[in-house]
Design an enzyme around this catalytic site. Sequence first.
Site, mmCIF file in Angstrom:
data_model
loop_
_atom_site.group_PDB
_atom_site.id
_atom_site.type_symbol
_atom_site.label_atom_id
_atom_site.label_comp_id
_atom_site.label_asym_id
_atom_site.label_seq_id
_atom_site.Cartn_x
_atom_site.Cartn_y
_atom_site.Cartn_z
ATOM 1 C CD GLU A 24 -0.703 0.939 3.131
ATOM 2 O OE1 GLU A 24 -0.119 1.972 3.342
ATOM 3 O OE2 GLU A 24 -0.156 0.960 4.381
ATOM 4 C CE LYS A 156 -3.006 1.972 10.547
ATOM 5 N NZ LYS A 156 -3.546 0.908 9.476
#
Length: 299
Positions: A24, A156
């Site tokens: 990404e 996360k």
Amino acid sequence: MNDLVLAPEVAEALATGNPVVALESTIIAHGLPRPENLKVAREIEATVRAAGAVPATIAVLGGRVHVGLDDEQLTRLAEADGVAKLSARDLAVAAAKGVDGATTVAATSAVAAAAGIRVFATGGLGGVHRDAPYDESADLVTLARTPIAVVCAGVKSILDVGATLERLETLGVAVAGYRTLRFPGFYLTDSGFPVDWSLDSPEEAARAVTARAAQGVHRGALVVANPLPADEQLDPALHDRTLAQGLAALEEQGVTGKAVTPFLLGWFHEHTGGASLEVNVRIILRNADLAARIAAAAA
């Protein structure tokens, strides 16, 4: 026919059945400060090559979706101002506007699968936000319908990890720890939550990738959660203190939506004296290495 611009090296590898790893680009444009972002972008690609695969960093340049970037394009993405943050839903509008954009996990997964890439390396997934169950990353629903293996360090740790795992289960996304039955928490080795499956080698993970394709039953992603070793994680006490302060600042400043994650990651970088940035870099390099080994074993 897909309107994707494949780098010559990527196109050749896909045509000949050689391993390719999707990467990404939000980490380049939005996740790391300059000039560290370009240095790390090059290191990520070098790590994939060293482990036997071809890197395919995905981004939008001038409205065109590129699968694989040369160094000039990497530099453009790392140094330009105003690079858009693009999820899968944004790709068509970005094409119409002719903009430069960095792809999130959702967009990268969707593009990689459309190009025929089976393995993707990232840092951490998006998920359900703390104290805001209605605020959920598009990563989750995209992974539910995208046949790709995603190597990550969990989700996360600034997110609601338990709620995110529940959503992944509901959406039918397979989750396996890499050599562990504990789900990692990005900066932290252990998020406090278990997983049902463990994959214990790149070869075993590759067998899961090829079995899914051969069975033709499940179209969702396989998440391979790769934890940092305990001695490489962010100090847990520092993590918890910084997160609490960051969440308070978030509410005080009224930050919402897609701005939440960059705000909190920036907060961590500033208030841990750069320690979180070092951990973030270790995460993505370890994941790039593992993803390349899985792709090579599956090729």
